[in-house]
Every structure is written in C-alpha cells, then in structure tokens.
Write an enzyme that holds these catalytic residues in place. Structure first.
Site, PDB file in Angstrom:
ATOM      1  CG  ASP A  15       1.268  -1.227   9.217  1.00 15.75           C
ATOM      2  OD1 ASP A  15       1.335  -0.534   8.184  1.00 15.75           O
ATOM      3  OD2 ASP A  15       0.219  -1.381   9.869  1.00 15.75           O
ATOM      4  CB  ILE A  16       4.555   1.014   4.987  1.00 18.71           C
ATOM      5  CG1 ILE A  16       5.562   2.039   4.463  1.00 18.71           C
ATOM      6  CG2 ILE A  16       3.158   1.270   4.441  1.00 18.71           C
ATOM      7  CD1 ILE A  16       5.859   1.919   2.980  1.00 18.71           C
ATOM      8  CG  ASN A  29      -6.256   1.939  -7.787  1.00 26.40           C
ATOM      9  OD1 ASN A  29      -6.758   2.981  -8.209  1.00 26.40           O
ATOM     10  ND2 ASN A  29      -6.695   1.330  -6.695  1.00 26.40           N
ATOM     11  CB  VAL A  38       0.448  -1.068   1.067  1.00 31.12           C
ATOM     12  CG1 VAL A  38       0.603  -0.601  -0.339  1.00 31.12           C
ATOM     13  CG2 VAL A  38       1.312  -0.272   1.984  1.00 31.12           C
ATOM     14  CG  ASP A  39      -4.310   2.590  -2.233  1.00 31.17           C
ATOM     15  OD1 ASP A  39      -4.141   3.679  -1.677  1.00 31.17           O
ATOM     16  OD2 ASP A  39      -4.900   2.457  -3.328  1.00 31.17           O
ATOM     17  N   GLY A 129       1.593  -7.642  -4.252  1.00 28.71           N
ATOM     18  CA  GLY A 129       0.357  -8.148  -3.629  1.00 28.71           C
ATOM     19  C   GLY A 129      -0.670  -8.468  -4.695  1.00 28.71           C
ATOM     20  CE1 TYR A 131      -3.259  -3.771  -9.380  1.00 24.44           C
ATOM     21  CE2 TYR A 131      -1.431  -2.252  -9.603  1.00 24.44           C
ATOM     22  CZ  TYR A 131      -2.802  -2.489  -9.573  1.00 24.44           C
ATOM     23  OH  TYR A 131      -3.679  -1.446  -9.746  1.00 24.44           O
TER      24      TYR A 131
HETATM   25  N1  AR6 Z   1       2.740  -2.172   5.177  1.00 22.98           N
HETATM   26  C1  AR6 Z   1       3.684  -2.651   4.347  1.00 22.98           C
HETATM   27  N2  AR6 Z   1       3.434  -3.508   3.339  1.00 22.98           N
HETATM   28  C2  AR6 Z   1       2.138  -3.892   3.172  1.00 22.98           C
HETATM   29  C3  AR6 Z   1       1.089  -3.422   4.008  1.00 22.98           C
HETATM   30  C4  AR6 Z   1       1.442  -2.517   5.041  1.00 22.98           C
HETATM   31  N3  AR6 Z   1       0.520  -2.019   5.880  1.00 22.98           N
HETATM   32  N4  AR6 Z   1      -0.073  -3.995   3.581  1.00 22.98           N
HETATM   33  C5  AR6 Z   1       0.239  -4.803   2.537  1.00 22.98           C
HETATM   34  N5  AR6 Z   1       1.584  -4.760   2.294  1.00 22.98           N
HETATM   35  P1  AR6 Z   1      -0.564  -4.460  -2.478  1.00 22.98           P
HETATM   36  P2  AR6 Z   1       0.131  -4.004  -5.312  1.00 22.98           P
HETATM   37  C6  AR6 Z   1       2.374  -5.435   1.281  1.00 22.98           C
HETATM   38  O1  AR6 Z   1      -1.589  -5.472  -2.871  1.00 22.98           O
HETATM   39  O2  AR6 Z   1       0.470  -5.430  -5.515  1.00 22.98           O
HETATM   40  C7  AR6 Z   1      -4.424  -2.022  -3.903  1.00 22.98           C
HETATM   41  O3  AR6 Z   1      -5.756  -2.401  -3.830  1.00 22.98           O
HETATM   42  C8  AR6 Z   1       1.792  -6.676   0.633  1.00 22.98           C
HETATM   43  O4  AR6 Z   1       1.990  -7.822   1.458  1.00 22.98           O
HETATM   44  O5  AR6 Z   1      -0.877  -3.497  -1.416  1.00 22.98           O
HETATM   45  O6  AR6 Z   1       1.052  -2.950  -5.864  1.00 22.98           O
HETATM   46  C9  AR6 Z   1      -4.208  -0.774  -4.752  1.00 22.98           C
HETATM   47  O7  AR6 Z   1      -5.296   0.119  -4.638  1.00 22.98           O
HETATM   48  C10 AR6 Z   1       2.611  -6.749  -0.644  1.00 22.98           C
HETATM   49  O8  AR6 Z   1       3.865  -7.401  -0.437  1.00 22.98           O
HETATM   50  O9  AR6 Z   1      -0.101  -3.581  -3.766  1.00 22.98           O
HETATM   51  C11 AR6 Z   1      -4.076  -1.327  -6.132  1.00 22.98           C
HETATM   52  O10 AR6 Z   1      -5.338  -1.558  -6.718  1.00 22.98           O
HETATM   53  C12 AR6 Z   1       2.888  -5.272  -0.968  1.00 22.98           C
HETATM   54  O11 AR6 Z   1       2.544  -4.539   0.200  1.00 22.98           O
HETATM   55  C13 AR6 Z   1      -3.379  -2.654  -5.919  1.00 22.98           C
HETATM   56  O12 AR6 Z   1      -3.702  -3.049  -4.585  1.00 22.98           O
HETATM   57  C14 AR6 Z   1       2.073  -4.724  -2.123  1.00 22.98           C
HETATM   58  O13 AR6 Z   1       0.742  -5.280  -2.102  1.00 22.98           O
HETATM   59  C15 AR6 Z   1      -1.882  -2.522  -6.008  1.00 22.98           C
HETATM   60  O14 AR6 Z   1      -1.312  -3.801  -5.934  1.00 22.98           O
END
Ligand code: AR6
Length: 174
Positions: A15-16, A29, A38-39, A129, A131
């Site tokens: 978990d980051i 975003n 992650v956001d 994720g 996206y």
């Molecule tokens: N630690 C590390 N990696 C994580 C964590 C965490 N706690 N949680 C999720 N991931 P995403 P995107 C991974 O959807 O695709 C948001 O709503 C996850 O499994 O977080 O860039 C923003 O507000 C995946 O591999 O980001 C934007 O609207 C990676 O992080 C949108 O999602 C990225 O998934 C951005 O989409």
C-alpha cells in the site's frame, strides 16, 4: 554540473500510503479533488490538509484542473512523507494507447521531485486501475521512462497493490 548517479529502482508489493519516502506520487484526476483507488487512499490516510492544498491549487494556477501528463506537489499531511506529487494519467481508451502522456506522468513527477529536492519517491502503477491501461504495457512504460529520465532522485520505489501488478513490474526490471 555533476552527473547524478543512476536511479535505483525498487519494487514493493503493498500500500503506497504506508511508505516512508520523501515523496509519494498520487494517480489523481484533473480535478485534484480526490477520487477512488490510490487517490482515495492517499486522501483518507493523509487527512484533510492534502485536499485543502489541492483546493488552493484549483483556486490559483490550476483553475481548470491539472492537465493529463503533468504533475504538481502538495503537503503529504499525515503520511510518512514530505510531499504528495499529484499527476494525472491518461485514460487508455481516450489516449489510443499512445504512451507519451503516461511517460510524461513519470517524467514530470521526477522533475517536480527534483525541484523539491526529494531523494526517495514512491510511484503507484499510474493509469492501471480505473483508467484501464494494460498492466504489462504500463509497467514497461513506467520502468523505461524512469530509467531514461535524468534525475537527482536516488530511489524510485514502485509500490504495487496486487500480485498481478508486482509480477508485471518484476518482468520489466529483468
Ligand atoms: N497503494 C498502491 N497502489 C494502489 C493503491 C494503494 N493504496 N490503491 C490502488 N492501487 P487507480 P488510475 C493501484 O484506479 O487508473 C481515481 O479515482 C491499483 O490497483 O487508483 O490512474 C482518481 O481520482 C492500480 O494498479 O488510478 C482518478 O479518477 C493503480 O493503483 C482515477 O482513479 C492505479 O489505479 C485514476 O485512475
């Protein structure tokens, strides 16, 4: 100018928001006002200070939001880091799988990290994720870009949330 030593790339499955580094990169975003994935996790654990700083950015130089491929820093609030660097990854379907904006996220985040003087930076797998960027391709772009970007950052730590992401990055590091 002295040429910086090559960056050390490390991989962690986890978990980051639990990392202890100078800067944690957020896959945000354009609104900068939070979201899921992650956001959401960064804002939840980091507390309201991060959102307050994001709102200030929206009220000043990013009135229209942060464009895709760019990066900007805020406080890290209660996270064990000094800064969060917010970057906006491309949506796979919209980008027509052009890698340039995804590469730009890593390059611009490192540029901001250099401006701040950050030496250790944790990245999630941006755009993989919500996206929907295919994991193997995203891992290749991430690792190649970080390796090819001149930076004073000493460690780039990719923090992968599940086995599938972790294994994709392991394959790229070779
Ligand atoms: N630690 C590390 N990696 C994580 C964590 C965490 N706690 N949680 C999720 N991931 P995403 P995107 C991974 O959807 O695709 C948001 O709503 C996850 O499994 O977080 O860039 C923003 O507000 C995946 O591999 O980001 C934007 O609207 C990676 O992080 C949108 O999602 C990225 O998934 C951005 O989409």
């Amino acid at each position: 100018m002295r040429t910086p030593a090559p960056v050390t790339v490390t991989l962690v499955r986890g978990d980051i928001t639990l990392q202890s580094v100078d800067a944690i990169v957020n896959a945000a975003n354009s609104s900068l006002l939070g979201g899921g994935g992650v956001d959401g996790a960064i804002h939840r654990r980091g507390g309201p200070e991060i959102l307050a700083a994001c709102r200030e950015l929206r009220a000043s130089q990013y009135g229209k939001g942060l464009p895709t491929g760019q990066a900007v820093a805020t406080t890290a609030g209660k996270l064990d880091a000094r800064w969060v660097i917010h970057t906006v990854g491309p949506i796979y379907q919209v980008s027509g799988n052009d890698p340039s904006l995804l590469a730009s996220c890593y390059r611009e985040s490192l540029r901001v990290a250099d401006e701040l003087g950050a030496r250790t930076v944790a990245f999630p797998a941006i755009s993989t994720g919500v996206y929907r960027w295919p994991m193997d391709d995203a891992a290749r772009i991430a690792v190649e870009t970080v390796r090819n970007t001149p930076t004073a950052v000493e460690e780039v730590r990719f923090v992968l949330f599940d086995d599938r992401a972790y294994e994709a990055f392991v394959r790229q590091l070779g």
